[in-house]
Write a protein that holds these residues in place. Structure first.
Motif, PDB file in Angstrom:
ATOM      1  N   GLU B 131       0.836  -1.194   0.000  1.00 18.30           N
ATOM      2  CA  GLU B 131       0.000   0.000   0.000  1.00 18.30           C
ATOM      3  C   GLU B 131       0.871   1.245   0.000  1.00 18.30           C
ATOM      4  N   ARG B 134       2.474   1.848  -3.387  1.00 22.45           N
ATOM      5  CA  ARG B 134       1.490   2.323  -4.367  1.00 22.45           C
ATOM      6  C   ARG B 134       1.168   3.796  -4.139  1.00 22.45           C
ATOM      7  N   ARG B 135       0.968   4.172  -2.866  1.00 22.21           N
ATOM      8  CA  ARG B 135       0.573   5.553  -2.596  1.00 22.21           C
ATOM      9  C   ARG B 135       1.742   6.514  -2.819  1.00 22.21           C
ATOM     10  N   GLU B 137       4.017   6.116  -5.105  1.00 21.08           N
ATOM     11  CA  GLU B 137       4.099   6.312  -6.544  1.00 21.08           C
ATOM     12  C   GLU B 137       3.025   7.299  -7.011  1.00 21.08           C
ATOM     13  N   ASN B 138       1.784   7.114  -6.523  1.00 17.95           N
ATOM     14  CA  ASN B 138       0.701   8.016  -6.916  1.00 17.95           C
ATOM     15  C   ASN B 138       1.026   9.461  -6.571  1.00 17.95           C
TER      16      ASN B 138
END
Lengths: 295, 241, 287
Positions: B131, B134-135, B137-138
């Motif tokens: 998680e 992913r966050r 990268e976002n």
């Protein structure tokens, strides 16, 4: 302008500066001259083979090994008692407490820092005797009492260096984590403390040096002239500075006197190295802070 | 080009009778206004007159400064609920996670790029590596930084250029998906090119959050802002955007 | 939030406990020393000699000894330290390396254990003084004061150089621009602006000199008579405590040690407060 006064000032400064340098050079030179010859393994272990002494197979009677071991253990215990408390109090002072309380607490720490070490030692001694009379009849001055008293002695240094290291952190870094939703402790533990670590380490080194050199505190709280290696927290022990003190007042033969010189050189080197290290770290920090302050 | 008629906007923040004192000096004098959702509001005015202070009112960051006093009411609408951010029940760290802030000088922490962006997530107690990755990268994508740093996420963040550092700080503020973003002269320490990238970025970010920014540069403000308000003598005066 | 509260409480407890140590030391000594007041010994304590055979346990000789040794040490140490600090200042401009060397030496000197000074003092300084005075043991006020002067000087030197360094750079540059020599800079700008710092350093050094145990204990001879001259042996309050032999709470002899401790504690608090007040006023005056 008075030309003569200026000349006198310059001459006076050189005379005083060189006189003091000379005095220190003579004192240390004499020590090294007299004691360098005794710096060998016999100084530490006497007639016992080093391996036997280190593996505790044989006791050392005419070397300073027990005193070295005693000092090491003493420093270890008192510093590990004082460091957590000192750092915690320093954090509270720098990051949590209101300015008024900070001044009041600071005053108490300053008093403790300036209290003569013999008074702290005497405090430890009389509390021990008091407890011996009332609550704990088996308690005598011992390693633990010395370590605790020494911890009191170095506590203010640790508190102050921690506080100053934290307060020296620039405001920009200080508010980064709170702006990202950090709680106060998260900010302290994840950003501020790592940043202040070098300063805190320099304070700790200073505390180690103080513990290793102090004689006045321990001479009332449990150090003895011959106890062998430290065996228990609740028994007497030997220590290097006290060994030097006893040799100076009651040495039996030339061998013991030579050991005294050797011990003095060892303590001297140990403490000057620790103190210069601490100063070096602090001046590095100051320079880094000054470099940051420039635009 | 970015203008939206003010009448259609929905307020995100309301301020009532806000006064702010620094020592004996009144920095903000009985201000009442509101700020629209998904708008960029620019606060302009001479320096040293409390613009930055006004920003810190919305995440309560001023409270660490000694000798400062505030009166008045500030409410922010999170979802459909209005919250008085100075109410005793307000959870301060939670507030600051929903109201991000970026400072004048980039302030990356002395750790790697990835760790910097992940830092707020860790503060908030998120631990799942997937998680977090992913966050991060976002957020880096949202801050237009991903392409430049994706191959060196473990490099020290302080090695980045000034403009990259500032975008890193924006990514770090975005990673918690804040609803309000406070920007305190975000381009004043950067060169024109780097500032241009950030201006472009801000216009994109409008869709994700409500932005309040302080700036000296009037041309920049005119390029970016939907509403311009000037802080002078403790009062807010509207200017044409 | 609960964890935050627990952590803050723990930190506060540590700070409170540390602060209470200095109160505790005072309270404990006052509690154990109080019977002296009850028995009406207070007057005798501070005015009478120490003659256990006659039941007299006055600490007057020790107070005199302490004041003698500390004041003399300051008398020797202060000019030396001020001169040394001035030399550091004078040499900063041209011989920077020498100036840095001097400062480094002063820093290293703070790390020299007192017991080492005492040890060398016994075998080097004491025989020298004995020959110079032409008799006696050489263990006297003069030996202790000379040695103590060296012991306390690094504290003073570092304090002085720090307060010299706080003189604003613009002032120094102004003198440079007027073609002032280093000595002029020192005499007319640096010294006048550092008077308060020098005062603080002096008070601090006096506190240290009074609080030192080992030097007096090792080289002052520890005689309990009131000293009449600098060549007399003397005992300080600190050495008197260090030489404790009795541990009997009921004996007057043991009780008087608490009086010694309290006197030392009182003097310490006084010096710290003085330095605090001086320092704070200095800060307030600076814009």
């Amino acid at each position: 302008m008075n030309r003569l006064a200026e000349k006198m000032t310059v001459i006076g400064a050189w005379v005083c500066g060189l006189a003091l340098l000379g005095a220190v050079a003579v004192l240390l030179g004499y020590l090294v001259m007299k004691g360098a010859g005794s710096l060998d393994s016999a100084l530490l272990f006497g007639d016992v083979r080093p391996a036997d002494a280190l593996l505790l197979r044989r006791q050392v009677f005419d070397g300073i090994f027990p005193a070295v071991a005693g000092t090491l253990v003493l420093v270890l215990i008192s510093v590990s008692l004082a460091v957590p408390a000192g750092i915690a109090a320093g954090i509270y002072l720098a990051e949590y407490c209101p300015a008024r309380t900070r001044r009041i607490f600071g005053h108490f720490y300053d008093i403790l820092a300036a209290t003569p070490s013999i008074v702290i030692g005497f405090f430890g001694f009389s509390v021990t005797i008091f407890l011996h009379r009332t609550l704990a009849p088996r308690l005598y001055p011992c390693l633990m009492v010395s370590a605790l008293s020494l911890a009191f002695l170095v506590l203010p240094y640790l508190i102050r260096t921690t506080q100053m290291a934290l307060e020296g952190i620039p405001a920009g870094l200080r508010r980064t984590a709170p702006a990202l939703g950090a709680t106060r402790w998260q900010n302290v533990s994840r950003v501020l403390l790592p940043r202040a670590l070098t300063g805190i380490v320099s304070g700790t080194i200073l505390a180690i040096g103080r513990c290793a050199e102090d004689t006045a505190v321990i001479m009332l709280t449990g150090v003895v002239a011959s106890a062998g290696l430290p065996r228990s927290l609740w028994a007497g022990y030997e220590a290097l500075p006290f060994y030097i003190y006893t040799v100076s007042s009651q040495y039996a033969d030339a061998r013991e006197l030579a050991n005294g010189y050797g011990a003095a050189i060892i303590v001297l080197i140990l403490c000057t190295v620790l103190f210069s290290l601490s100063f070096l770290i602090r001046s590095r920090l100051a320079r880094r802070a000054a470099g940051r302050a420039l635009p | 080009m970015n203008r939206t008629p003010p009448q259609t906007e929905r307020p995100k923040i309301t301020v009532e009778h806000l006064s702010f004192f620094y020592g004996g000096f009144r920095v903000l004098d009985d201000i009442s206004t509101s700020f629209g959702e998904h708008r960029i509001t620019a606060i302009v005015g001479p320096s040293g007159k409390g613009k930055s202070t006004l920003l810190t009112v919305f995440n309560r960051l001023w409270e660490d400064i000694p000798g400062v006093r505030m009166s008045g009411r500030v409410r922010i609408r999170f979802g459909d609920r209005w919250e008085d951010i100075y109410a005793p029940s307000c959870d301060l760290p939670a507030l600051r996670r929903r109201v991000g802030m970026v400072f004048q000088t980039p302030n990356p922490l002395p750790m790697s790029i990835a760790k910097n962006v992940a830092f707020p997530l860790r503060l908030a107690g998120r631990r799942k590596p997937g998680e977090i990755a992913r966050r991060v990268e976002n957020a880096l994508r949202a801050a237009f930084l991903w392409e430049e740093v994706k191959d060196r996420l473990d490099a020290d963040a302080t090695q980045l250029s000034g403009g990259q550092q500032q975008r890193l700080c924006i990514a770090r503020a975005l990673v918690l998906e804040p609803e309000v973003l406070l920007l305190d002269e975000p381009t004043s320490s950067l060169d024109t090119a780097a500032a241009g990238v950030i201006e472009n970025l801000l216009i994109h970010l409008k869709r994700r959050c409500t932005i309040l920014m302080v700036s000296h540069y009037l041309d920049q403000v005119h390029r970016v802002a939907d509403r311009i308000t000037e802080l002078a003598d403790g009062r807010l005066v509207e200017r044409a955007a | 939030m609960r964890a935050e509260w627990i952590i803050e409480s723990l930190l506060r407890a540590a700070a409170l406990a540390s602060a209470s140590v200095s109160v505790l030391i005072f309270a404990f000594m006052a509690y154990l020393g109080y019977p002296l007041v009850e028995k009406g010994q207070l007057g005798n304590l501070f005015t009478r000699p120490w003659l256990p055979d006659q039941g007299l346990y006055g600490i007057y000789p020790m107070i005199v000894g302490t004041l003698w040794i500390a004041s003399l040490a300051l008398l020797f140490g202060f000019p030396l330290s001020l001169g040394y600090a001035a030399l550091i200042q004078l040499t900063t401009d041209r011989k920077n390396a020498f100036s840095r060397f001097l400062r480094k030496v002063a820093e290293i000197m703070t790390g020299i254990p007192t017991v080492v000074y005492g040890f060398v003092g016994i075998f080097l300084l004491v025989p020298f003084i004995r020959r110079w005075l032409g008799g006696g043991s050489g263990m006297c006020i003069l030996s202790a004061a000379l040695l103590l002067a060296v012991v306390i000087s690094p504290t003073m030197i570092l304090f002085f150089t720090d307060s010299f360094a706080r003189v604003p750079r613009e002032h120094l540059r102004a003198v440079d621009a007027l073609g002032g020599r280093p000595a002029q800079k020192l005499l007319y700008v640096v010294l006048p602006r550092s008077l308060r710092g020098i005062g603080c350093g002096l008070v601090l050094a006096f506190g240290r000199a009074m609080g030192d145990t080992l030097i007096a204990l090792m080289v002052a001879g520890n005689a309990v008579a009131v000293p009449g001259s600098v060549s007399d042996s003397a005992r300080t309050l600190t050495a008197h405590i260090a030489l404790v032999t009795a541990a009997d709470f009921d004996s007057l002899e043991f009780r008087t040690l608490f009086a010694c401790g309290l006197v030392l504690y009182f003097m310490t608090t006084l010096t710290v407060t003085t330095v605090g007040v001086l320092g704070r006023r200095g800060e307030a005056r600076r814009p």
